[in-house]
Design an enzyme around this catalytic site. Structure first.
Site, PDB file in Angstrom:
ATOM      1  N   SER A  37      28.398  96.707  52.944  1.00 14.77           N
ATOM      2  CA  SER A  37      29.560  96.598  52.542  1.00 14.77           C
ATOM      3  C   SER A  37      29.280  94.420  52.279  1.00 14.77           C
ATOM      4  O   SER A  37      28.678  94.407  53.318  1.00 14.77           O
ATOM      5  CB  SER A  37      31.068  97.146  53.312  1.00 14.77           C
ATOM      6  OG  SER A  37      30.914  96.263  54.414  1.00 14.77           O
ATOM      7  N   ASP A  38      30.842  93.879  51.691  1.00 16.32           N
ATOM      8  CA  ASP A  38      30.584  92.357  52.000  1.00 16.32           C
ATOM      9  C   ASP A  38      31.021  92.021  52.898  1.00 16.32           C
ATOM     10  O   ASP A  38      32.002  93.439  54.302  1.00 16.32           O
ATOM     11  CB  ASP A  38      30.611  92.307  50.465  1.00 16.32           C
ATOM     12  CG  ASP A  38      30.214  90.408  50.539  1.00 16.32           C
ATOM     13  OD1 ASP A  38      30.264  89.374  52.297  1.00 16.32           O
ATOM     14  OD2 ASP A  38      30.223  89.658  49.964  1.00 16.32           O
ATOM     15  N   PHE A  39      31.459  90.797  53.713  1.00 15.06           N
ATOM     16  CA  PHE A  39      32.124  90.661  54.861  1.00 15.06           C
ATOM     17  C   PHE A  39      34.221  91.508  54.534  1.00 15.06           C
ATOM     18  O   PHE A  39      34.533  91.330  53.907  1.00 15.06           O
ATOM     19  CB  PHE A  39      32.589  89.250  54.723  1.00 15.06           C
ATOM     20  CG  PHE A  39      33.024  89.022  56.284  1.00 15.06           C
ATOM     21  CD1 PHE A  39      32.007  88.422  56.845  1.00 15.06           C
ATOM     22  CD2 PHE A  39      34.202  88.793  56.462  1.00 15.06           C
ATOM     23  CE1 PHE A  39      31.974  88.203  57.971  1.00 15.06           C
ATOM     24  CE2 PHE A  39      34.814  88.669  57.680  1.00 15.06           C
ATOM     25  CZ  PHE A  39      33.838  87.540  58.591  1.00 15.06           C
ATOM     26  N   SER A  40      34.282  92.295  55.838  1.00 16.18           N
ATOM     27  CA  SER A  40      35.353  93.037  55.926  1.00 16.18           C
ATOM     28  C   SER A  40      35.454  94.175  54.751  1.00 16.18           C
ATOM     29  O   SER A  40      37.056  94.443  54.817  1.00 16.18           O
ATOM     30  CB  SER A  40      36.592  92.434  55.946  1.00 16.18           C
ATOM     31  OG  SER A  40      37.187  91.417  54.699  1.00 16.18           O
ATOM     32  N   ALA A  41      34.224  94.193  53.491  1.00 12.85           N
ATOM     33  CA  ALA A  41      34.985  94.855  52.127  1.00 12.85           C
ATOM     34  C   ALA A  41      35.615  96.151  52.519  1.00 12.85           C
ATOM     35  O   ALA A  41      36.779  96.953  51.747  1.00 12.85           O
ATOM     36  CB  ALA A  41      34.201  94.424  51.344  1.00 12.85           C
TER      37      ALA A  41
END
Length: 720
Positions: free
Chosen positions: A265-269
């Site tokens: 995932s991207d950051f906190s996605a």
């Protein structure tokens, strides 16, 4: 094929240990004695030591000493001796910083990019890194979006070449036995570059045909190059956030495209599925992400908090967890971490690598080749004897590395002033203006300095704090104080050469009439000032061409060369009302895709097509002569476009299908050729079948995508 070591570890691991392998936290949580790089979201959440000890990978920290320490401490605590993966955004170099990707696109030189990325990998691995979050393969058409700097532009074919080159440069051919390369992670899957309004993290809504036609080719090119990781996008696809989108990740990426590597995932996605409105809480977000195929939860606690309970309650199958853990462990195995958790990292190796003089030379070459000469009314090149006044907020500014050069050393970067004052025998400097604020005293000082000079080099632009992630702009003009400075200097009647430092296409319409030359320098990297000085003097000849159009005004955006034809196309030169047009500005951009000037001129002649008919199993050959008609040597980028004027669905007015970059001495002529095959004519039909249609096609060859600079030929594709 899954390695025996991976199978053995899976059999021995507890559920908690498996979940730990799927979590990634920022480096700040692992080292109190060393600082980590900036992160791109919230980090104030309750991570306890147990989670840290169990985690499988670390984000955004580098340096041989600190990563050796972190890995050693981790292995001493980890029951099964499973090493950590260290990942970071190494976008346009590690410590030797080359131009931002949008600038690299302007080189039209994938082989150069592959060489640069190999240097980036060599430096990054010497500092202990295992994964780089590159390439960004997102196709972009809206320069308001701050992350256009990470893309190579608005064309799917060109983006595909650069995506493949980046993966090859970073990964090499044997990750297990070559500790000087690292795993690449293509991002952001998918269509993140189409965020509405150019606003970061915003909605994306497009047809599946458009998704496949324009946005997927570059991701597919990275997959074809055997990229090891794919990062999900923050945006929606078909109204479902990409990070929880099973149709996108499992059906398309896994099943259709055959990707069996790690999805991160991207950051906190994963956590952001909640505010997106498709998950009620962390547990539902975790379930949706894992169901969709996300293997690593970057910087959220959804997997840590919820997966064990979901499995115990029978809401998530244990086999799904095992599948994700296998992929993470297999990546560690491919990197050789089970044999050598440190991958030959050492402080000595790091020092030797980061002081390699060849790297310096290569990034300077890249900066020279990425610069685009947008205008030149006989003002360039300069002589060392020219009486020059260097003026502007970017004249003595070290901010040349770009927003994502997080490991670069800004303090060691030469400024344009540093290089020019060593070179010109008559030289004066004045700041003239702050970057974004007017200063009367600085303005008056600049006018005085300029009054005593024969020519003004005016260094303008926007700094790194106005581009990159989370830095979208509603208006993409230069700051008013910079425009005022240009206009006041114009009143002196001296030639003005603008060196432009920026990370996105800008609206230059108000600036352009007041200056004699514009050299687009981008954020050019750690050797940028030296490269620009060489270009100003003609020791290097500008050869870059734009890969993203520069609008006449923000209101034109998005404006791009390969737009679909309309039912009421505006006739050339017409100002009639009932056509697709603006009433206050031209339809065309100020500077279009493929545009770029040189200190010499090139003449195209003897354009010839081998046949006016094409069959499925044959090819056509286009030949032409290119002559350097000027007095200095230079490089030309010859561009081939094809149009399908009648199709089952509406097609672009033209599409880039090939190019050649050739070097010519003064007065030299070379004959070049292009091959056209049936496969180049295929497109996605309304039923999503990918094929060509028989009929007439138009070929355009020239020095840019501008119609006036293209020569047209036609041929017929016979029935297949």
């Amino acid at each position: 094929m899954i390695n025996d070591k991976v199978i053995q570890l899976l059999e021995e691991m507890t559920i908690e240990e498996k979940i730990g392998q799927l979590t990634q936290f920022a480096g700040v949580f692992y080292s109190t004695s060393h600082s980590s790089t900036p992160v791109t979201g919230r980090i104030e959440f309750p991570v306890n030591q147990e989670m840290i000890d169990a985690s499988g990978s670390v984000l955004g920290i580098a340096g041989a000493e600190k990563l050796l320490e972190i890995q050693k401490n981790h292995l001493e605590k980890n029951r099964l001796g499973i090493p950590l993966l260290f990942m970071a955004d190494v976008i346009n170099g590690f410590e030797s910083i080359f131009p931002i990707p949008l600038g690299l696109g302007a080189t039209w030189d994938p082989l150069l990019v592959e060489e640069l990325q190999a240097v980036s990998a060599k430096e990054a691995t010497s500092a202990g890194l295992h994964v780089s979050f590159a390439p960004m393969a997102d196709l972009v058409r809206d320069p308001r979006w701050g992350r256009v700097m990470e893309s190579t532009g608005e064309d799917p074919y060109l983006n595909s070449l650069f995506a493949k080159a980046t993966v090859r440069g970073l990964q090499g051919s044997d990750l297990k036995n070559d500790s000087q390369h690292l795993a690449a992670c293509v991002k952001h899957f998918a269509a993140y570059g189409l965020s509405e309004g150019g606003r970061d993290y915003n909605t994306v809504d497009l047809s599946e045909r458009e998704l496949r036609e324009m946005h997927m080719p570059a991701y597919q090119a990275a997959l074809d190059a055997d990229v090891k990781l794919v990062m999900t996008a923050f945006n929606t696809v078909n109204s479902i956030p990409a990070t929880g989108n099973k149709a996108l990740l499992r059906d398309m990426l896994r099943e259709e495209y055959g990707f069996d590597g790690v999805i991160i995932s991207d950051f906190s996605a994963v956590q952001e599925l909640i505010p997106h409105g498709v998950a009620e809480d962390e547990a539902e977000a975790a379930k949706k992400a894992l169901d969709a195929g996300v293997d690593i939860d970057m910087m959220s606690l959804c997997y840590s908090h919820s997966l064990k309970r979901l499995i115990e309650e029978g809401k998530v199958e244990l086999a799904l967890l095992d599948e994700a853990v296998k992929r993470v462990l297999e990546l560690k195995n491919e990197l050789g971490l089970f044999e050598d958790p440190y991958r030959q990292t050492s402080v000595t190796r790091e020092k030797e690598t980061l002081t390699n003089s060849r790297h310096k030379e290569l990034v300077r070459k890249a900066a020279e080749k990425s610069a685009v000469l947008l205008k030149n009314d006989n003002a360039l090149p300069l002589s060392t004897s020219t009486n020059v006044a260097l003026i502007g907020p970017y004249a003595d500014n070290k901010d040349l590395l770009g927003e994502w050069s997080i490991f670069g050393k800004v303090e060691e970067t030469d400024t344009l002033k540093d290089c020019m004052e060593k070179t010109f025998s008559h030289f004066a400097y004045s700041k003239g203006s702050e970057m974004y604020e007017r200063n009367e005293k600085l303005l008056n000082e600049a006018l005085y300095s300029a009054s005593n000079a024969d020519l003004i080099v005016l260094a303008l632009g926007e700094g790194r704090e106005r581009s990159g992630e989370g830095r979208s702009r509603a208006s993409i003009t230069l700051a008013p104080c910079q425009l005022e400075l240009a206009k006041k200097l114009y009143e002196l009647g001296k030639p003005i050469v603008v060196t432009l430092f920026n990370a996105r296409p800008l609206d230059l319409t108000e600036l352009e009439p007041y200056v004699n030359a514009i050299l687009e320098c981008w954020h050019p990297g750690s050797e940028g000032a030296s490269a620009i000085t060489n270009l100003l003097l003609g020791e290097a000849n500008p050869s870059g061409k734009l890969t993203m159009s520069f609008p006449r005004t923000t209101g034109q955006v998005p404006v791009y060369y390969n737009a679909y034809t309309t039912g009421r196309p505006l006739p050339p030169g017409s100002d009639e009302r009932f056509f697709s047009r603006y009433i206050d500005v031209a339809n065309e951009p100020l500077y279009s895709f493929g545009f770029g000037l040189s200190y010499t001129s090139f003449k195209y002649s003897k354009l010839h097509l081998s046949s006016d008919q094409l069959t499925a199993n044959e090819s056509l050959t286009i030949t032409l002569d290119i002559t350097n008609a000027g007095e200095v040597s230079g490089e030309e980028i010859v561009q081939l476009y094809i149009q399908d004027p009648v199709a089952e669905v509406v097609r672009p007015g033209k599409e880039l299908k090939g190019f050649q970059k050739i070097f010519l001495e003064a007065k030299e002529t070379k004959t070049i050729q292009f091959e056209v095959t049936e496969s180049m004519l295929r497109y996605y039909h309304s039923d999503l079948s990918y094929k060509s249609d028989s009929g007439t096609f138009h070929i355009y060859v020239g020095s840019s995508s501008e119609s006036s600079k293209l020569t047209k030929l036609s041929f017929t594709l016979l029935d297949l």
